[in-house]
Design a protein around this motif. Sequence first.
Motif, short mmCIF file in Angstrom:
data_model
loop_
_atom_site.label_atom_id
_atom_site.label_comp_id
_atom_site.label_asym_id
_atom_site.label_seq_id
_atom_site.Cartn_x
_atom_site.Cartn_y
_atom_site.Cartn_z
N LEU A 164 0.99 -1.08 0.13
CA LEU A 164 0.17 0.02 0.00
C LEU A 164 0.83 1.29 -0.01
CD1 LEU A 164 -2.66 -1.10 2.52
CD2 LEU A 164 -3.18 -0.49 0.13
N PHE A 210 2.14 -1.60 -5.75
CA PHE A 210 0.74 -2.02 -5.48
C PHE A 210 0.12 -2.49 -6.59
CE2 PHE A 210 -3.63 -0.23 -4.90
CZ PHE A 210 -3.85 -1.23 -4.03
N HIS A 262 -4.56 3.33 -0.66
CA HIS A 262 -3.24 3.35 -1.43
C HIS A 262 -3.23 4.87 -1.96
CE1 HIS A 262 -0.09 2.62 -4.50
NE2 HIS A 262 -0.81 3.20 -5.47
#
Length: 232
Positions: free
Chosen positions: A18, A23, A160
């Motif tokens: 994250l 990610f 994120h």
Amino acid sequence: MGDKTASFELIETCLARLGRDGFLTPFLTLSEAAGAAQIMVFSYAPDHAACLLSRNFRAGALGAQLAADYLDGWFLDDPLYTQVMQMQAGDSQTARFDQLRPRMRPEYRTRFFDTPDLAGKAAVLIAGDRLKLVVNLYWDANTTAMPDLCPLLARLALIHFETRPEHSFPEPLAVLSDRERAVCLGMLAGKKAEQIAADLDVAPSSVITYRRRAYAKLGINSRGSLFAICRA
């Protein structure tokens, strides 16, 4: 059991990455595992919308102009726009296409659902401390959808995008390879294929290949669409 185990492993990888550049790869794989033919993540402010992520898993199969058209003012006709702008930090709501359809103007429904022949959509509205997002997952007729994963995907996306460092390039280009991104950045700078090829020390034909791959991943088919989804 195998599918569930793979999903748990992807979720664990997403959690570990994250806010970092690594990610998006597991996040997109998890989105595709949920049955999404296309995913789009939009953030909203009172007077504009921005595309944070656009990825087409069935290259060319869905409406290539969806994100570009949406950002070009059509987001104001989205029944979710007013709804997400009224949300407070921590709020989250899920809406399905059959629930949204009666609230759509006919012109909006035709452009974004009937014409591109989308079989369905799940949208998760989620608000954080800095961002208000709508995470859209679209299904096509050949997909077995797993909409139960949508709220989790939205929560991961919010954390994120709220914690990531700012990129030096438009956020939608984060899904591309380095070369694909470099070609798109050259196009955004107004450069022709020959100049981009010289900058990258590759053949002009390679630039065309990278551009085609980038367009397929982003779900677009023109320079104008590229400019549209990369607009701040």
